[in-house]
Write a protein that holds these residues in place. Structure first.
Motif, PDB file in Angstrom:
ATOM      1  N   ASN A 161     -11.270  21.278  30.672  1.00  0.00           N
ATOM      2  CA  ASN A 161     -11.323  19.816  30.731  1.00  0.00           C
ATOM      3  C   ASN A 161     -12.759  19.313  30.625  1.00  0.00           C
ATOM      4  O   ASN A 161     -13.048  18.344  29.915  1.00  0.00           O
ATOM      5  N   GLN A 162     -13.670  19.954  31.332  1.00  0.00           N
ATOM      6  CA  GLN A 162     -15.079  19.559  31.272  1.00  0.00           C
ATOM      7  C   GLN A 162     -15.604  19.723  29.856  1.00  0.00           C
ATOM      8  O   GLN A 162     -16.333  18.871  29.349  1.00  0.00           O
ATOM      9  N   ARG A 163     -15.233  20.801  29.206  1.00  0.00           N
ATOM     10  CA  ARG A 163     -15.689  21.045  27.837  1.00  0.00           C
ATOM     11  C   ARG A 163     -15.186  19.953  26.891  1.00  0.00           C
ATOM     12  O   ARG A 163     -15.923  19.489  26.024  1.00  0.00           O
ATOM     13  N   ALA A 164     -13.944  19.538  27.075  1.00  0.00           N
ATOM     14  CA  ALA A 164     -13.391  18.481  26.230  1.00  0.00           C
ATOM     15  C   ALA A 164     -14.132  17.161  26.447  1.00  0.00           C
ATOM     16  O   ALA A 164     -14.437  16.445  25.490  1.00  0.00           O
ATOM     17  N   VAL A 165     -14.421  16.849  27.699  1.00  0.00           N
ATOM     18  CA  VAL A 165     -15.172  15.623  27.996  1.00  0.00           C
ATOM     19  C   VAL A 165     -16.564  15.713  27.374  1.00  0.00           C
ATOM     20  O   VAL A 165     -17.039  14.752  26.746  1.00  0.00           O
ATOM     21  N   ALA A 166     -17.219  16.851  27.536  1.00  0.00           N
ATOM     22  CA  ALA A 166     -18.562  17.025  26.974  1.00  0.00           C
ATOM     23  C   ALA A 166     -18.534  16.891  25.455  1.00  0.00           C
ATOM     24  O   ALA A 166     -19.435  16.274  24.868  1.00  0.00           O
ATOM     25  N   ALA A 167     -17.519  17.437  24.809  1.00  0.00           N
ATOM     26  CA  ALA A 167     -17.418  17.345  23.349  1.00  0.00           C
ATOM     27  C   ALA A 167     -17.259  15.886  22.919  1.00  0.00           C
ATOM     28  O   ALA A 167     -17.859  15.458  21.927  1.00  0.00           O
TER      29      ALA A 167
END
Length: 178
Positions: A161-167
Motif C-alpha cells: 500500500n505504501q509503495r502504491a501511494v509513493a508511486a
C-alpha cells in the motif's frame, strides 16, 4: 507502558488517548503505532541476540545475501534490499572495517566493485544463527504458525500500500516488495 484488552484485542491506552485528540476513529493510527512498537521490539531482541556483536539489520541482511558465496555489486545489493546504493556503501564500509566483507574490482566494469563475504562474515552468521532463532522464538511466543504467516502477510500488505501511494506521488524510492 501497560497494554489492556478491549473487545478487539490489546491496545495502548496512552496511544488511544493521544490519537483521540487527532482523529475520531483512532484504529488505523493505533495500528500504525503498534506496528512501529513491534518493529522496535523485534529489533531490540535481534540486537540482544548478537551478544554484544550487534550489527544493524541492514548489515545482517547484506551478509545473508552474500552468504551464498557469490560476489555482488553495490547496485545489485541495493536493489535486492530495496535501499539506496549510498546506504549499501555505508553498510559495506562498516562490514569491511569489521573484516566481514571485502571489495574487489569488477572485471566487467572498471568503475564498479564487487563485494564478497569473508570467512569472518560467515563465522559471524554462524555465531548469530542460534541467538537469532531463540530471539524469534521469544518474540513470537504464543503465536501459531498461521498467526505468524498472517502477520507477515499484513505487514507486507502495508508495504505494498505504501509503495502504491509513493508511486502515485512520484516517489521512486526502492521497495523490497514486488
Amino acid at each position: 507502558m501497560k497494554y489492556v484488552h478491549d473487545d478487539r484485542g490489546l491496545y495502548d491506552p496512552a496511544v488511544r488517548e493521544t490519537m483521540g485528540r487527532f482523529a475520531e476513529d483512532t484504529t488505523a493510527f493505533e495500528a500504525a503505532a503498534a506496528v512501529r512498537a513491534a518493529a522496535h521490539a523485534v529489533e531490540r531482541l535481534r540486537a540482544a541476540g548478537a551478544e554484544g556483536r550487534a550489527l544493524s539489520s541492514g548489515a545482517v541482511d547484506l551478509l545473508l545475501r552474500l552468504s551464498n558465496g557469490e560476489p555482488a555489486g553495490v547496485g545489485e545489493l541495493a536493489r535486492a534490499a530495496g535501499v539506496s546504493s549510498r546506504n549499501v556503501t555505508g553498510l559495506v564500509d562498516t562490514l569491511e572495517k569489521a573484516g566481514m566483507v571485502v571489495r574487489a574490482p569488477d572485471p566487467a566494469d572498471r568503475r564498479a566493485v564487487l563485494v564478497s563475504i569473508t570467512e569472518g562474515g560467515l563465522g559471524w552468521l554462524d555465531d548469530f544463527r542460534e541467538p537469532a532463532r531463540l530471539a524469534m522464538a521469544a518474540v513470537f511466543h504464543g503465536f501459531s504458525a498461521d498467526d505468524v504467516a498472517q502477520l507477515r502477510d499484513l505487514c507486507l500488505r502495508l508495504v505494498v500500500n505504501q509503495r502504491a501511494v509513493a508511486a502515485r506521488m512520484g516517489d521512486t524510492a526502492p521497495s523490497t516488495v514486488d
